[in-house]
Motif scaffolding. Structure first.
Motif, PDB file in Angstrom:
ATOM      1  N   LEU A  96      92.306 -64.102 -31.545  1.00 55.63           N
ATOM      2  CA  LEU A  96      90.819 -64.647 -31.657  1.00 55.63           C
ATOM      3  C   LEU A  96      90.324 -63.637 -32.621  1.00 55.63           C
ATOM      4  N   LEU A  97      89.452 -64.389 -33.656  1.00 56.82           N
ATOM      5  CA  LEU A  97      88.900 -63.550 -34.995  1.00 56.82           C
ATOM      6  C   LEU A  97      87.550 -63.103 -34.528  1.00 56.82           C
ATOM      7  N   GLU A  98      87.189 -61.854 -34.981  1.00 57.60           N
ATOM      8  CA  GLU A  98      85.774 -61.307 -34.827  1.00 57.60           C
ATOM      9  C   GLU A  98      85.573 -60.451 -35.995  1.00 57.60           C
ATOM     10  N   LEU A  99      84.315 -60.248 -36.439  1.00 51.30           N
ATOM     11  CA  LEU A  99      84.020 -59.314 -37.539  1.00 51.30           C
ATOM     12  C   LEU A  99      83.770 -58.250 -37.006  1.00 51.30           C
ATOM     13  N   THR A 100      84.408 -57.023 -37.937  1.00 49.57           N
ATOM     14  CA  THR A 100      84.034 -55.737 -37.395  1.00 49.57           C
ATOM     15  C   THR A 100      82.776 -55.623 -37.831  1.00 49.57           C
ATOM     16  N   ALA A 101      81.916 -54.134 -37.603  1.00 48.96           N
ATOM     17  CA  ALA A 101      80.460 -54.121 -37.632  1.00 48.96           C
ATOM     18  C   ALA A 101      80.567 -53.925 -39.255  1.00 48.96           C
ATOM     19  N   GLU A 102      81.511 -53.483 -40.102  1.00 45.29           N
ATOM     20  CA  GLU A 102      81.423 -53.691 -41.500  1.00 45.29           C
ATOM     21  C   GLU A 102      81.492 -55.171 -42.089  1.00 45.29           C
ATOM     22  N   GLY A 103      82.176 -55.986 -41.261  1.00 47.01           N
ATOM     23  CA  GLY A 103      82.255 -57.185 -41.602  1.00 47.01           C
ATOM     24  C   GLY A 103      80.997 -57.833 -41.440  1.00 47.01           C
ATOM     25  N   ALA A 104      80.253 -57.803 -40.026  1.00 48.41           N
ATOM     26  CA  ALA A 104      79.177 -58.115 -39.783  1.00 48.41           C
ATOM     27  C   ALA A 104      78.064 -57.950 -40.908  1.00 48.41           C
ATOM     28  N   LYS A 105      77.909 -56.870 -41.430  1.00 47.04           N
ATOM     29  CA  LYS A 105      76.889 -56.276 -42.191  1.00 47.04           C
ATOM     30  C   LYS A 105      77.173 -56.973 -43.654  1.00 47.04           C
ATOM     31  N   PHE A 106      78.287 -57.124 -44.024  1.00 49.64           N
ATOM     32  CA  PHE A 106      78.790 -58.004 -45.310  1.00 49.64           C
ATOM     33  C   PHE A 106      78.530 -59.354 -45.130  1.00 49.64           C
ATOM     34  N   GLU A 107      78.825 -60.024 -43.927  1.00 48.23           N
ATOM     35  CA  GLU A 107      78.429 -61.333 -43.929  1.00 48.23           C
ATOM     36  C   GLU A 107      77.016 -61.611 -43.954  1.00 48.23           C
ATOM     37  N   GLN A 108      76.329 -60.731 -43.271  1.00 45.59           N
ATOM     38  CA  GLN A 108      74.766 -60.656 -43.190  1.00 45.59           C
ATOM     39  C   GLN A 108      74.056 -60.690 -44.817  1.00 45.59           C
ATOM     40  N   ALA A 109      74.676 -59.703 -45.302  1.00 39.32           N
ATOM     41  CA  ALA A 109      74.215 -59.600 -46.708  1.00 39.32           C
ATOM     42  C   ALA A 109      74.362 -60.424 -47.807  1.00 39.32           C
ATOM     43  N   LEU A 110      75.564 -61.177 -47.454  1.00 42.97           N
ATOM     44  CA  LEU A 110      75.884 -62.656 -48.204  1.00 42.97           C
ATOM     45  C   LEU A 110      74.758 -63.746 -47.896  1.00 42.97           C
ATOM     46  N   ARG A 111      74.644 -63.755 -46.631  1.00 33.90           N
ATOM     47  CA  ARG A 111      73.914 -64.705 -46.046  1.00 33.90           C
ATOM     48  C   ARG A 111      72.494 -64.555 -46.341  1.00 33.90           C
ATOM     49  N   ARG A 112      71.982 -63.283 -46.476  1.00 32.31           N
ATOM     50  CA  ARG A 112      70.632 -62.872 -46.638  1.00 32.31           C
ATOM     51  C   ARG A 112      70.249 -63.532 -48.125  1.00 32.31           C
ATOM     52  N   GLU A 113      70.929 -63.332 -49.107  1.00 24.52           N
ATOM     53  CA  GLU A 113      70.554 -63.474 -50.410  1.00 24.52           C
ATOM     54  C   GLU A 113      70.646 -65.311 -50.572  1.00 24.52           C
ATOM     55  N   GLN A 114      71.410 -65.904 -49.725  1.00 29.79           N
ATOM     56  CA  GLN A 114      71.546 -67.127 -49.919  1.00 29.79           C
ATOM     57  C   GLN A 114      70.133 -68.024 -49.011  1.00 29.79           C
ATOM     58  N   VAL A 115      69.946 -67.112 -48.073  1.00 29.00           N
ATOM     59  CA  VAL A 115      68.636 -67.872 -47.264  1.00 29.00           C
ATOM     60  C   VAL A 115      67.361 -67.415 -48.079  1.00 29.00           C
ATOM     61  N   LYS A 116      67.303 -66.224 -48.880  1.00 32.97           N
ATOM     62  CA  LYS A 116      66.129 -66.082 -49.651  1.00 32.97           C
ATOM     63  C   LYS A 116      65.826 -67.276 -50.656  1.00 32.97           C
ATOM     64  N   LEU A 117      67.104 -67.658 -51.323  1.00 33.82           N
ATOM     65  CA  LEU A 117      67.053 -68.507 -52.183  1.00 33.82           C
ATOM     66  C   LEU A 117      66.613 -69.901 -51.751  1.00 33.82           C
ATOM     67  N   LEU A 118      67.167 -70.281 -50.432  1.00 38.20           N
ATOM     68  CA  LEU A 118      66.758 -71.362 -49.856  1.00 38.20           C
ATOM     69  C   LEU A 118      65.396 -71.373 -49.324  1.00 38.20           C
ATOM     70  N   GLU A 119      64.713 -70.154 -48.829  1.00 38.29           N
ATOM     71  CA  GLU A 119      63.367 -70.130 -48.517  1.00 38.29           C
ATOM     72  C   GLU A 119      62.502 -70.408 -49.619  1.00 38.29           C
ATOM     73  N   ARG A 120      62.904 -70.111 -50.783  1.00 39.54           N
ATOM     74  CA  ARG A 120      62.009 -70.311 -51.902  1.00 39.54           C
ATOM     75  C   ARG A 120      61.852 -71.667 -52.433  1.00 39.54           C
ATOM     76  N   VAL A 121      63.363 -72.500 -52.516  1.00 37.37           N
ATOM     77  CA  VAL A 121      63.253 -73.833 -53.179  1.00 37.37           C
ATOM     78  C   VAL A 121      62.696 -74.704 -52.109  1.00 37.37           C
ATOM     79  N   PHE A 122      63.114 -74.282 -50.586  1.00 37.10           N
ATOM     80  CA  PHE A 122      62.554 -75.252 -49.519  1.00 37.10           C
ATOM     81  C   PHE A 122      60.982 -75.302 -49.571  1.00 37.10           C
ATOM     82  N   ALA A 123      60.398 -74.192 -49.886  1.00 38.42           N
ATOM     83  CA  ALA A 123      59.007 -73.907 -49.875  1.00 38.42           C
ATOM     84  C   ALA A 123      58.524 -74.881 -51.114  1.00 38.42           C
TER      85      ALA A 123
END
Length: 148
Positions: A96-123
């Motif tokens: 079974l695969l799971e993110l480490t604490a560092e992996g979770a922070k990395f994934e969240q940072a990647l997602r956060r940037e894309q979500v910011k863009l989506l929030e702006r263009v969706f608005a």
């Protein structure tokens, strides 16, 4: 409705999709490149974050890739201590695969940037356009599984 029998309309629709995807992935690509990673690595960490304790077999199905194609990038993520592989409690042969604490922070940072863009263009686009965009993207995703 756009007339897809018209070559100019075809090109316009495809160009919008290509440039939209390019904008969506640009910041994440920079962040990945700094670590020597690529979009396949992002897809792996995204789905492991989305579905905790995902088996390798389940990840292969979600990504639609072969075991060979997944092996190297998954191993890189494990060597970088972003992903862990643990034995299932119910079946010790199953990994079974799971993110480490560092992996979770990395994934969240990647997602956060894309979500910011989506929030702006969706608005900017408005609710009806966003609902249409979601419907089109879901239909595109569903059309792939209909081909398989």
């Amino acid at each position: 409705m756009i007339d897809l029998k018209n070559p100019a309309s075809q090109q316009q629709a495809m160009e919008a999709f290509f440039f939209g995807y390019q904008a969506f992935t640009a910041k994440a690509d920079e962040m990945l490149e700094r670590r020597g990673l690529s979009r396949v690595h992002q897809r792996i960490v995204f789905f492991i974050a989305r579905y905790p304790n995902l088996s390798v077999k389940e990840l292969l199905a979600l990504l639609g890739v072969s075991k060979q194609a997944l092996n190297m990038p998954l191993r890189q993520l494990q060597e970088m201590h972003l992903v862990d592989s643990v034995a299932s409690e119910t079946d010790k042969r199953k990994r079974l695969l799971e993110l480490t604490a560092e992996g979770a922070k990395f994934e969240q940072a990647l997602r956060r940037e894309q979500v910011k863009l989506l929030e702006r263009v969706f608005a900017e686009a408005g609710e009806a356009a966003v609902n249409g965009w979601l419907a089109v993207n879901m239909a595109l995703g569903n059309s792939q599984s209909a081909i398989d």
